[in-house]
Write an enzyme that holds these catalytic residues in place. Structure first.
Site, PDB file in Angstrom:
ATOM      1  N   ASP A  16      43.014 -48.657 -69.017  1.00  0.00           N
ATOM      2  CA  ASP A  16      43.760 -47.695 -69.831  1.00  0.00           C
ATOM      3  C   ASP A  16      44.738 -47.001 -68.891  1.00  0.00           C
ATOM      4  O   ASP A  16      44.384 -46.031 -68.220  1.00  0.00           O
ATOM      5  CB  ASP A  16      42.804 -46.686 -70.473  1.00  0.00           C
ATOM      6  CG  ASP A  16      43.544 -45.644 -71.294  1.00  0.00           C
ATOM      7  OD1 ASP A  16      44.549 -45.997 -71.941  1.00  0.00           O
ATOM      8  OD2 ASP A  16      43.119 -44.473 -71.285  1.00  0.00           O
ATOM      9  N   GLU A  75      45.733 -51.757 -72.358  1.00  0.00           N
ATOM     10  CA  GLU A  75      46.286 -51.126 -73.554  1.00  0.00           C
ATOM     11  C   GLU A  75      47.804 -51.067 -73.442  1.00  0.00           C
ATOM     12  O   GLU A  75      48.347 -50.726 -72.393  1.00  0.00           O
ATOM     13  CB  GLU A  75      45.712 -49.720 -73.727  1.00  0.00           C
ATOM     14  CG  GLU A  75      46.029 -49.132 -75.080  1.00  0.00           C
ATOM     15  CD  GLU A  75      45.259 -47.859 -75.357  1.00  0.00           C
ATOM     16  OE1 GLU A  75      45.910 -46.871 -75.737  1.00  0.00           O
ATOM     17  OE2 GLU A  75      44.025 -47.862 -75.198  1.00  0.00           O
ATOM     18  N   ASP A 147      38.963 -41.439 -70.512  1.00  0.00           N
ATOM     19  CA  ASP A 147      39.763 -42.513 -69.918  1.00  0.00           C
ATOM     20  C   ASP A 147      38.924 -43.774 -69.698  1.00  0.00           C
ATOM     21  O   ASP A 147      39.369 -44.884 -69.987  1.00  0.00           O
ATOM     22  CB  ASP A 147      40.395 -42.044 -68.604  1.00  0.00           C
ATOM     23  CG  ASP A 147      41.354 -40.891 -68.827  1.00  0.00           C
ATOM     24  OD1 ASP A 147      42.364 -41.087 -69.528  1.00  0.00           O
ATOM     25  OD2 ASP A 147      41.086 -39.784 -68.325  1.00  0.00           O
TER      26      ASP A 147
END
Length: 183
Positions: A16, A75, A147
């Site tokens: 991420d 992502e 996160d």
């Protein structure tokens, strides 16, 4: 499956990306089973952009060297209201992708909507819902930080083939209109 007909485990690194904090999550998949391996964050210090990007690149390489994943799931960048923030996030994302590619790993990319749909069953789920489902799907004692949870969710999305939980509903869950009702 291997040539002997046995299912082979696959290790997936989810990332991420963020310029300040990049979450990472490592899972093993064996068929439809998911197993938590590790998660955490790569943090950069305030300072010049090139140095921060190098920290991300080196951090991803270190995670890869430590956990030896077979694939990486990242992502995709969302378009932010602030164009400068979007550009910085894109550069951070580029650094983490370069870290994976420089280690000769395949990289898959998923939108936040795809990740949430895959993990929660609803593409507009709140962060807390994602954290809860990551904890549940990986049988964790505690919810991972936001996160790390997002990175683990990205890895889970990749393990599900980016298709969502629809294929998982047969494993003790019920579906209605493509959404998981219970597990």
């Amino acid at each position: 499956m291997s040539s002997a007909g046995r299912i082979v485990a696959t290790r997936i690194l989810g990332l991420d990306p963020g310029l300040r904090i990049t979450g990472f999550g490592v899972i093993d998949t064996l068929g439809s089973q998911l197993r938590y391996v590790a998660s955490g964050c790569i943090k950069t210090r305030d300072g010049e952009l090139p140095g921060r990007l190098k920290t991300l690149l080196d951090g991803v390489r270190e995670v890869i060297a430590t956990y030896q994943p077979d694939a990486v799931a990242v992502e995709k960048v969302f378009v932010n209201v602030n164009p400068q923030s979007t550009l910085l996030l894109g550069q951070a994302r580029g650094a983490v992708i370069c870290g994976a590619v420089s280690c000769d790993l395949p990289v898959a990319e998923y939108t936040a909507l795809q990740v949430k749909q895959s993990v929660v069953g609803y593409g507009k789920a709140a962060k807390e819902q994602v954290q809860h489902m990551v904890q549940r799907l990986l049988a964790l004692d505690a919810s991972p930080g936001p996160d790390a949870a997002d990175a683990l969710a990205c890895a889970i999305c990749h393990a599900h083939g980016g298709q969502g939980l629809g294929g998982q509903a047969g494993i003790g869950g019920r579906r209605r209109a493509g959404r998981i009702l219970s597990l």
